[in-house]
Motif scaffolding. Structure first.
Motif, PDB file in Angstrom:
ATOM      1  N   GLU A   1      38.062  -6.875  -5.633  1.00 42.70           N
ATOM      2  CA  GLU A   1      38.252  -5.609  -6.336  1.00 42.70           C
ATOM      3  C   GLU A   1      39.677  -5.499  -6.853  1.00 42.70           C
ATOM      4  N   VAL A   2      39.826  -5.382  -8.142  1.00 37.90           N
ATOM      5  CA  VAL A   2      41.116  -5.166  -8.784  1.00 37.90           C
ATOM      6  C   VAL A   2      41.018  -3.846  -9.533  1.00 37.90           C
ATOM      7  N   ASP A   3      41.916  -2.927  -9.218  1.00 34.72           N
ATOM      8  CA  ASP A   3      41.756  -1.561  -9.708  1.00 34.72           C
ATOM      9  C   ASP A   3      41.931  -1.421 -11.209  1.00 34.72           C
ATOM     10  N   LEU A   4      42.603  -2.354 -11.851  1.00 35.02           N
ATOM     11  CA  LEU A   4      42.840  -2.253 -13.292  1.00 35.02           C
ATOM     12  C   LEU A   4      42.038  -3.285 -14.083  1.00 35.02           C
ATOM     13  N   ASP A   5      41.041  -3.911 -13.471  1.00 35.60           N
ATOM     14  CA  ASP A   5      40.340  -5.000 -14.154  1.00 35.60           C
ATOM     15  C   ASP A   5      39.608  -4.521 -15.404  1.00 35.60           C
ATOM     16  N   GLU A   6      39.100  -3.270 -15.401  1.00 32.96           N
ATOM     17  CA  GLU A   6      38.392  -2.768 -16.585  1.00 32.96           C
ATOM     18  C   GLU A   6      39.344  -2.603 -17.773  1.00 32.96           C
ATOM     19  N   LEU A   7      40.527  -2.047 -17.522  1.00 30.86           N
ATOM     20  CA  LEU A   7      41.492  -1.871 -18.597  1.00 30.86           C
ATOM     21  C   LEU A   7      42.003  -3.214 -19.095  1.00 30.86           C
ATOM     22  N   LEU A   8      42.252  -4.151 -18.178  1.00 33.18           N
ATOM     23  CA  LEU A   8      42.755  -5.467 -18.579  1.00 33.18           C
ATOM     24  C   LEU A   8      41.696  -6.235 -19.358  1.00 33.18           C
ATOM     25  N   ALA A   9      40.424  -6.114 -18.924  1.00 34.35           N
ATOM     26  CA  ALA A   9      39.347  -6.800 -19.642  1.00 34.35           C
ATOM     27  C   ALA A   9      39.188  -6.247 -21.045  1.00 34.35           C
ATOM     28  N   ALA A  10      39.283  -4.924 -21.198  1.00 34.39           N
ATOM     29  CA  ALA A  10      39.172  -4.326 -22.529  1.00 34.39           C
ATOM     30  C   ALA A  10      40.316  -4.778 -23.435  1.00 34.39           C
ATOM     31  N   ARG A  11      41.509  -4.877 -22.854  1.00 30.96           N
ATOM     32  CA  ARG A  11      42.667  -5.337 -23.647  1.00 30.96           C
ATOM     33  C   ARG A  11      42.483  -6.775 -24.102  1.00 30.96           C
ATOM     34  N   LEU A  12      41.977  -7.622 -23.215  1.00 31.61           N
ATOM     35  CA  LEU A  12      41.782  -9.031 -23.563  1.00 31.61           C
ATOM     36  C   LEU A  12      40.691  -9.197 -24.610  1.00 31.61           C
ATOM     37  N   VAL A  13      39.568  -8.488 -24.444  1.00 32.20           N
ATOM     38  CA  VAL A  13      38.452  -8.626 -25.386  1.00 32.20           C
ATOM     39  C   VAL A  13      38.859  -8.117 -26.764  1.00 32.20           C
ATOM     40  N   THR A  14      39.658  -7.073 -26.817  1.00 35.66           N
ATOM     41  CA  THR A  14      40.137  -6.571 -28.105  1.00 35.66           C
ATOM     42  C   THR A  14      40.972  -7.626 -28.823  1.00 35.66           C
ATOM     43  N   PHE A  15      41.849  -8.287 -28.080  1.00 34.35           N
ATOM     44  CA  PHE A  15      42.678  -9.344 -28.681  1.00 34.35           C
ATOM     45  C   PHE A  15      41.823 -10.541 -29.078  1.00 34.35           C
ATOM     46  N   LEU A  16      40.815 -10.856 -28.273  1.00 37.50           N
ATOM     47  CA  LEU A  16      39.905 -11.957 -28.603  1.00 37.50           C
ATOM     48  C   LEU A  16      39.156 -11.688 -29.896  1.00 37.50           C
ATOM     49  N   MET A  17      38.666 -10.461 -30.070  1.00 37.72           N
ATOM     50  CA  MET A  17      37.920 -10.129 -31.280  1.00 37.72           C
ATOM     51  C   MET A  17      38.780 -10.288 -32.534  1.00 37.72           C
ATOM     52  N   ASP A  18      40.055  -9.966 -32.416  1.00 41.51           N
ATOM     53  CA  ASP A  18      40.940 -10.048 -33.577  1.00 41.51           C
ATOM     54  C   ASP A  18      41.419 -11.466 -33.859  1.00 41.51           C
ATOM     55  N   ASN A  19      41.377 -12.351 -32.862  1.00 44.58           N
ATOM     56  CA  ASN A  19      41.957 -13.692 -33.024  1.00 44.58           C
ATOM     57  C   ASN A  19      41.034 -14.794 -32.501  1.00 44.58           C
ATOM     58  N   TYR A  20      39.726 -14.529 -32.415  1.00 49.76           N
ATOM     59  CA  TYR A  20      38.838 -15.497 -31.762  1.00 49.76           C
ATOM     60  C   TYR A  20      38.765 -16.828 -32.505  1.00 49.76           C
ATOM     61  N   GLN A  21      38.900 -16.808 -33.827  1.00 51.67           N
ATOM     62  CA  GLN A  21      38.812 -18.064 -34.575  1.00 51.67           C
ATOM     63  C   GLN A  21      39.949 -19.008 -34.217  1.00 51.67           C
ATOM     64  N   GLU A  22      41.141 -18.476 -33.998  1.00 51.18           N
ATOM     65  CA  GLU A  22      42.279 -19.308 -33.613  1.00 51.18           C
ATOM     66  C   GLU A  22      42.238 -19.651 -32.129  1.00 51.18           C
ATOM     67  N   ILE A  23      41.894 -18.682 -31.299  1.00 50.93           N
ATOM     68  CA  ILE A  23      41.934 -18.894 -29.853  1.00 50.93           C
ATOM     69  C   ILE A  23      40.923 -19.948 -29.422  1.00 50.93           C
TER      70      ILE A  23
END
Length: 467
Positions: free
Chosen positions: A370-392
Motif C-alpha cells: 500500500e502506497v498512499d500516493l500511488d493513484e496520484l503518481l499513476a495518473a501523473r505517469l499515464v498523462t505523460f505517457l499519453m503525450d509522449n508514448y511514441q518516443e517513450i
C-alpha cells in the motif's frame, strides 16, 4: 502554497507523502466554525479541505493539473486513516471522509511515514561481466582426476616431468564471448545508462537488479514489427482476440471493420467497458510491481522532458515482452480516442482524456504494498505517457548503438587473440599494408615565380675581385 520538487531517487513516494502532509498541516486555513449550537476553534470543513488541497496538488509540479477532485477526496480519506486529521470530536481511522460540511481539525502531532531501512549499498554496483575469467568450477584444483594404472611408460613420464625434462601440462582457457556474456553486457550497460540519467550512486534502492532479465531487453530491442510493436514468440501470452478487436474498433472509430455486429445507441460505451474490464482484472500492472519505484523515481525528471523520456525508454525496455506489447497497444488506442473528434462521449461525468487516465492508470502503475500516493503518481505517469508514448516506447538508438559497438569490439579482440594468423590475413597490420601498398614518391613542390623575385640591391665590390 507551493510544493518542493522531489527529484529522482529512492523512497520518492514516501518523500512526497511527508512533503504533502507537512504543507497541508502548515498552510491549511483554520478558523472558527459553529456546529449544532456549539463553536469550535481552529478547524475546517471537509469541503474547505478538499478545495484547498485540490488546488495545492494541481499547482504542484510533482502531481500536475490532471488531479481530480475525486482523487483529492481519496487522499483526504487516507489522511484520516493515518491520523493526519481527525474529526472535531477526536475520532479518526475507521470514519469515512466525504466532501461535505463535516468539521475536522489537526491532532497535536501528525506522524510522518518512516523510510524503510535497507542494508547500506556500495557505489558502482553495476559491473561489466568478466568474460576473460574461467567459468566457475574449472579451476586447476577442481579438475577431476581419473586414476591410472602405473606402468613403466607412465612412471617414465612422471619422472621426466619431476626432473624438468618435460614441461607439465596446464589447463588453458580459451577466451570466448558466449551468448550469456552478450546478455550480461546488455543488462549491465542498460542499467548503467539508467543510473547515469537518474544521477544516482546506486540502483539497488530503486529496483532489484537480480530481477532484471537481460533476455527481455534483447527481445524488446530486436523482435519488433515495422510499427515498432513487440512481436511475441509465445502466442499464448497474446491479447485475446476479442479484446484486440474491441481495441481496434475504438482506435479506428467509426471505421471499425473488424466488428460485424450491428451497432446500437451506446455501443461504443459497452466496447470501452469490455476493454476496461479486461485490463482492470490483470494480476499485475503492466509496468510490474518490482519496477514501481523505478518509474516513480523517473517521475522526478518531468521538469527535464528530454531526460525523462530517455529514462522511461530504458525502464520500458526492462518490461516482459508481453507487458510491453499490451502497453504499446493500449497507449496507441488511448491516444487515438482522445484525438478523435467523432468519438461520442464515453462517460457523462468526465472528459475523454480524464476518463482514459482514471480508467487505466491503476492497471498501468500500481504498488504491491500500500502506497498512499500511488493513484496520484499513476495518473501523473499515464498523462505523460499519453503525450509522449511514441518516443517513450521506441528503442533508445544511442544505447543500442553503444552496446552493439562494444559487443563487436569484444568479438574482434576475441578473434584476434584466438586466431592471430587468420587475423593477420584478414586484417593487415600497418607493416603488412606498407609492403602491399608502398608509398609513392611525393612530388616536389613547384617553384613559384614570385619566390624568385627579390627587391633590387645595388652592386657591391668584394675583396675577391681584387685578388
Amino acid at each position: 502554497m507551493e510544493h518542493r520538487i522531489v527529484g529522482p531517487g529512492p523512497y520518492r513516494a514516501t518523500k512526497l507523502w511527508n512533503e504533502t502532509v507537512e504543507l497541508f498541516r502548515a498552510r491549511m486555513p483554520l478558523r472558527k466554525h459553529r456546529c449544532r449550537f456549539k463553536s469550535y476553534e481552529h478547524c475546517f470543513t471537509a469541503a474547505e479541505a478538499v478545495d484547498w488541497l485540490h488546488e495545492l496538488l494541481r499547482c504542484s509540479q510533482n502531481f500536475g493539473p490532471e488531479v481530480t477532485r475525486k482523487q483529492t477526496v481519496q487522499l483526504l480519506k487516507k489522511f484520516l486513516k493515518n491520523h493526519v486529521i481527525e474529526d472535531i470530536k477526536g475520532k479518526w481511522g475507521q470514519e469515512d471522509f466525504e466532501d461535505n460540511r463535516h468539521l475536522y481539525r489537526f491532532p497535536p502531532s501528525s506522524p510522518l511515514k518512516p523510510y524503510p531501512k535497507k542494508p547500506p549499498y556500495q557505489k558502482d554496483v553495476i559491473k561489466f561481466p568478466e568474460w576473460n575469467d574461467p567459468p566457475p568450477g574449472t579451476s586447476q584444483e577442481n579438475i577431476p582426476v581419473r586414476p591410472v594404472v602405473m606402468n613403466s611408460e607412465m612412471w617414465y613420464k612422471r619422472h621426466s616431468i619431476a626432473i624438468g625434462e618435460v614441461p607439465a601440462c596446464r589447463l588453458v582457457h580459451r577466451r570466448q564471448l558466449t551468448e550469456a556474456h552478450v546478455e550480461e553486457i546488455w543488462k549491465s550497460m542498460t542499467l548503467s545508462y539508467l543510473q547515469k540519467i537518474l544521477g544516482l550512486d546506486s540502483l539497488e534502492e530503486v529496483l532489484d537488479i537480480k530481477l532484471v532479465n537481460s533476455k527481455f531487453i534483447i527481445h524488446n530491442v530486436y523482435s519488433v514489427s515495422k510499427q515498432g510493436v513487440v512481436i511475441l514468440d509465445d502466442k499464448s501470452k497474446e491479447l485475446p482476440h476479442w479484446v484486440l478487436s474491441a481495441m481496434k474498433c475504438l482506435a479506428n472509430w467509426p471505421n471499425c471493420s473488424d466488428l460485424k455486429q450491428p451497432m446500437y445507441l451506446g455501443f461504443e460505451k459497452d466496447v470501452f467497458k469490455t476493454i476496461a474490464d479486461y485490463y482492470g482484472h490483470l494480476k499485475e500492472p503492466l509496468l510490474t510491481f518490482h519496477l514501481f519505484d523505478a518509474f516513480v523515481s523517473v517521475l522526478g525528471l518531468l521538469q527535464k522532458e528530454k531526460m525523462a523520456v530517455e529514462a522511461f525508454q530504458i525502464c520500458c525496455l526492462l518490461l516482459p515482452p508481453e507487458n510491453r506489447r499490451k502497453l504499446q497497444l493500449l497507449m496507441r488506442m488511448m491516444a487515438r480516442i482522445c484525438l478523435n473528434k467523432e468519438m461520442p462521449p464515453l462517460c457523462d461525468g468526465f472528459g475523454t482524456r480524464t476518463l482514459m487516465v482514471q480508467t487505466f492508470s491503476r492497471c498501468i502503475l500500481c504498488s504491491k504494498d500500500e502506497v498512499d500516493l500511488d493513484e496520484l503518481l499513476a495518473a501523473r505517469l499515464v498523462t505523460f505517457l499519453m503525450d509522449n508514448y511514441q518516443e517513450i516506447l521506441k528503442v533508445p538508438l544511442a544505447l543500442q548503438t553503444s552496446i552493439e559497438e562494444r559487443v563487436a569490439h569484444l568479438r574482434k579482440v576475441q578473434f584476434q587473440k584466438s586466431y592471430p594468423e587468420v587475423y593477420r590475413e584478414r586484417f593487415p597490420t600497418p607493416e603488412s599494408e606498407a609492403l602491399l601498398f608502398p608509398e609513392k614518391p611525393k612530388p616536389k613542390p613547384q617553384l613559384l615565380v614570385w619566390a624568385l623575385k627579390k627587391p633590387f640591391q645595388p652592386f657591391q665590390r668584394t675583396r675577391s675581385f681584387r685578388m
